[in-house]
Design a protein around this motif. Structure first.
Motif, PDB file in Angstrom:
ATOM      1  N   ARG A 113      14.291  -7.333  -8.137  1.00 12.31           N
ATOM      2  CA  ARG A 113      13.853  -7.738  -6.805  1.00 12.31           C
ATOM      3  C   ARG A 113      13.933  -6.556  -5.838  1.00 12.31           C
ATOM      4  N   PHE A 114      12.954  -6.506  -4.922  1.00 11.16           N
ATOM      5  CA  PHE A 114      12.975  -5.456  -3.901  1.00 11.16           C
ATOM      6  C   PHE A 114      12.355  -5.997  -2.622  1.00 11.16           C
ATOM      7  N   GLU A 115      13.018  -5.692  -1.495  1.00  9.65           N
ATOM      8  CA  GLU A 115      12.512  -6.114  -0.184  1.00  9.65           C
ATOM      9  C   GLU A 115      11.933  -4.906   0.538  1.00  9.65           C
ATOM     10  N   TRP A 116      10.716  -5.051   0.993  1.00  8.27           N
ATOM     11  CA  TRP A 116       9.975  -3.939   1.595  1.00  8.27           C
ATOM     12  C   TRP A 116       9.471  -4.323   2.974  1.00  8.27           C
ATOM     13  N   ILE A 117       9.745  -3.490   3.969  1.00  6.46           N
ATOM     14  CA  ILE A 117       9.195  -3.713   5.303  1.00  6.46           C
ATOM     15  C   ILE A 117       7.790  -3.124   5.350  1.00  6.46           C
ATOM     16  N   VAL A 118       6.837  -3.916   5.765  1.00  8.64           N
ATOM     17  CA  VAL A 118       5.446  -3.454   5.842  1.00  8.64           C
ATOM     18  C   VAL A 118       5.381  -2.245   6.765  1.00  8.64           C
ATOM     19  N   GLU A 119       4.842  -1.152   6.264  1.00 15.35           N
ATOM     20  CA  GLU A 119       4.820   0.090   7.036  1.00 15.35           C
ATOM     21  C   GLU A 119       3.933  -0.035   8.277  1.00 15.35           C
TER      22      GLU A 119
END
Length: 208
Positions: free
Chosen positions: A119-125
């Motif tokens: 799992r990985f959480e990514w903030i939309v650039e």
């Protein structure tokens, strides 16, 4: 003899290029299960919202399928509706020329002994363009060549799509103004304290 050796060398170079530089998407097997948190047709805001992605080896693939997997590369990809009349986003079967998945989310080493869901959480650039997307993960071997994949949509790329809205020029201008105003406020405050301090010293001198 020299010409013959040149031809052989050229053929070898072509073969190497085929093996390491010209992977075709159609030749890859869908071996990874990939999910993304946005719901169908959900609209995300660049620089604000987050995407949680997961990936794992599909449990139905034959044992040993992932023997050559070394890295998992997860990317944000343009849906067909956002590729129309846009050559810079064009899909090509040759992955060295493909422009579908231009935005990297994360790359992680692959451990064949770990079959759990990653799992990985990514903030939309903040610089993401307004478009419709899906998520795709590629499995790479030790030569960084794609050897498998998985994605959140179907083969025709029509399901489980979501949108990202870019930061408008107006919002960007407001951000810049906000930063400038904050900097001006800090400087003004420092100047005010400096002047008050000077006044205090002047008063002390006169009182003496």
């Amino acid at each position: 003899m020299a010409a013959h050796e040149l031809i052989v060398a050229s053929l070898l170079c072509c073969m190497v290029g085929t093996c390491y530089g010209s992977v075709h998407f159609s030749s890859l097997k869908r071996t990874l299960d990939v999910t993304a948190s946005p719901k169908r047709s959900q609209v995300l805001r660049a620089g604000v919202d987050k995407i949680t992605v997961t990936w794992a080896l599909n449990k139905t693939v034959p044992a040993g399928t992932d023997a050559t997997y070394k890295t998992i590369m997860v990317k944000l990809c343009y849906a067909p509706v956002s590729q129309r009349d846009r050559a810079r986003r064009k899909t090509e079967d040759d992955l060295s020329r493909d422009k579908t998945c231009q935005h990297k989310i994360v790359a992680r080493p692959y451990d064949a002994s770990n079959k759990t869901v990653h799992r990985f959480e990514w903030i939309v650039e903040r610089d993401m363009p307004t478009a419709t997307f899906f998520v795709r993960a590629y499995a790479h071997d030790s030569n960084d060549v794609e050897v498998g994949y998985g994605q959140t949509t179907d083969a025709k790329k029509t399901t489980n799509l979501f949108e990202i809205h870019s930061i408008s020029r107006r919002h960007a201008s407001l951000d810049i103004c906000s930063v400038c105003f904050s900097a001006f406020s800090v400087v003004s405050l420092l100047v005010f304290f400096y002047i008050e301090k000077r006044k205090g010293k002047a008063s002390s001198v006169r009182n003496k």
